[in-house]
Motif scaffolding. Sequence first.
Motif, mmCIF file in Angstrom:
data_model
loop_
_atom_site.group_PDB
_atom_site.id
_atom_site.type_symbol
_atom_site.label_atom_id
_atom_site.label_comp_id
_atom_site.label_asym_id
_atom_site.label_seq_id
_atom_site.Cartn_x
_atom_site.Cartn_y
_atom_site.Cartn_z
ATOM 1 N N ALA A 352 -8.638 -23.815 -13.621
ATOM 2 C CA ALA A 352 -9.182 -24.918 -14.403
ATOM 3 C C ALA A 352 -10.049 -25.833 -13.550
ATOM 4 N N GLU A 353 -9.680 -25.978 -12.283
ATOM 5 C CA GLU A 353 -10.418 -26.905 -11.412
ATOM 6 C C GLU A 353 -11.682 -26.281 -10.818
ATOM 7 N N GLY A 354 -11.589 -25.033 -10.401
ATOM 8 C CA GLY A 354 -12.714 -24.426 -9.693
ATOM 9 C C GLY A 354 -13.478 -23.374 -10.463
ATOM 10 N N GLY A 355 -12.857 -22.808 -11.514
ATOM 11 C CA GLY A 355 -13.537 -21.817 -12.333
ATOM 12 C C GLY A 355 -13.560 -20.434 -11.715
ATOM 13 N N LEU A 356 -14.046 -19.479 -12.494
ATOM 14 C CA LEU A 356 -14.226 -18.113 -12.022
ATOM 15 C C LEU A 356 -15.462 -18.011 -11.145
ATOM 16 N N THR A 357 -15.557 -16.946 -10.380
ATOM 17 C CA THR A 357 -16.756 -16.692 -9.586
ATOM 18 C C THR A 357 -17.640 -15.684 -10.299
ATOM 19 N N ASP A 358 -18.904 -15.675 -9.939
ATOM 20 C CA ASP A 358 -19.824 -14.701 -10.526
ATOM 21 C C ASP A 358 -19.380 -13.276 -10.199
ATOM 22 N N ALA A 359 -18.814 -13.088 -9.005
ATOM 23 C CA ALA A 359 -18.368 -11.745 -8.622
ATOM 24 C C ALA A 359 -17.230 -11.283 -9.522
ATOM 25 N N GLU A 360 -16.281 -12.182 -9.831
ATOM 26 C CA GLU A 360 -15.192 -11.827 -10.728
ATOM 27 C C GLU A 360 -15.729 -11.466 -12.105
#
Length: 455
Positions: A352-360
């Motif tokens: 919730a704080e940092g979000g997913l990464t584009d790689a994920e």
Amino acid sequence: MTFHPRPQAGEPTPWAFPAPNRSTLPNGLTLLTCHRPGQQVVAVEVHLDAPLDAEPAGLDGVATIMARAFNEGTDNHSAEDFAAELERCGATMDAVADHPGVRVSLEVPVSRLPRALGLLADALRAPAFDGAEVGRLVRNRLDEIPHEQANPARRAAKQLSKELFPATARMSRPRQGTEETVAGIDAAAVRAFYDAHVRPATAVAVVVGDLEDVDLDKALAETLGAWTGSTAEPRPVPPVTADDTGRVVIVDRPGAVQTQLLIGRVGPDRHDRVWAAQVLGTYCLGGTLTSRLDRVLREEKGYTYGVRAFGQVLRSAPDGTGAAMLAISGSVDTPNTGPALDDLWTVLRTLAEGGLTDAERDVAVQNLVGVAPLKYETAAAVASTLADQVEQHLPDDFQAQLYARLAETGTVEATAAVVNAFPADRLVTVLVGDAAQIAEPVRALGIGEVTVVGG
């Protein structure tokens, strides 16, 4: 030494989930057909509008007994003869009951399709519902229930449904009934449920396979097309209500060396525009061995062999009254139940704080969209998905459009969807394990009121 030239890969060809042809037989049966060249085993799925919430009060499980009895003889065949005829066709036939209705499935070599369709039609048109056979099915079902209670995953699923839904809702109770309700089912009850809800006018048949050399119109006219019944409007779909106030329920299993986890809530179904992003985000959270939950709980901490996050449609409706179960499941060793839950909640808060990464996001899209042609290599896989769309009141091109939307969904959108799907403060947690060892460590986490119930 002379070598043959190395084979070169050809140009990739575009792929899309196959589109069915839709029609209606004179008896009112809706028909979806899909020609799949080379698929010599034809799959047939029939959806019957006989949902679990239509079961009479006190007879939970009658839909399941009816579904199983379709294989137990007709007006033309005894139970033994029916099984023998299916075997001569090289066919398999099965039926299950769930919240949306009853699904009857048939697989058969295309050369024997007309004969197998005749057996399927007989089972739907004039099932025997012999008293002795129904009694045997009831006894079999009663024998299954203690085994389900002893299975930690099944026990957790039953408890979660009981916690989420009001006691008056059919979804709060076991799909296949309890010992008390199943014991009251007899042939007359099965026949009454059949007469009230099974008819061609509210049924849908899906036929998928290599149909080029089959006179399908003739085969259907002589089999499913000869099935008659009264006309009726489809049953209204009652709204789904649930209580996802954050709390923990421990199903006590003294001496258990593992704790079964099932953490869930109710969220939007496939009619909601957020569904594609939710699928993508949930896959990043716990859809595979490389997901966040597995990376922390399995690879880094060694608490578990695997934890999965998923969304499962319970009942779907175009007006927004449907719902899906959004859940996280797995098992951990008993001493590490508290630490594992703590780390799991940390994963949710970090997401919730940092979000997913584009790689994920990219890996999830490749795994969900890139392997779809392999997933739908068989006629049975295509037929099952088309039947899912039917019972969930979705358009025939839904699956094809879903893959397009998955490919277009961005990282930010997927993050927002999965964070909304699994809010850390609104999850019902069911733990099946040794309460004496796990209750206090779980209470110390502060993830909700902890209640202990008998196993």
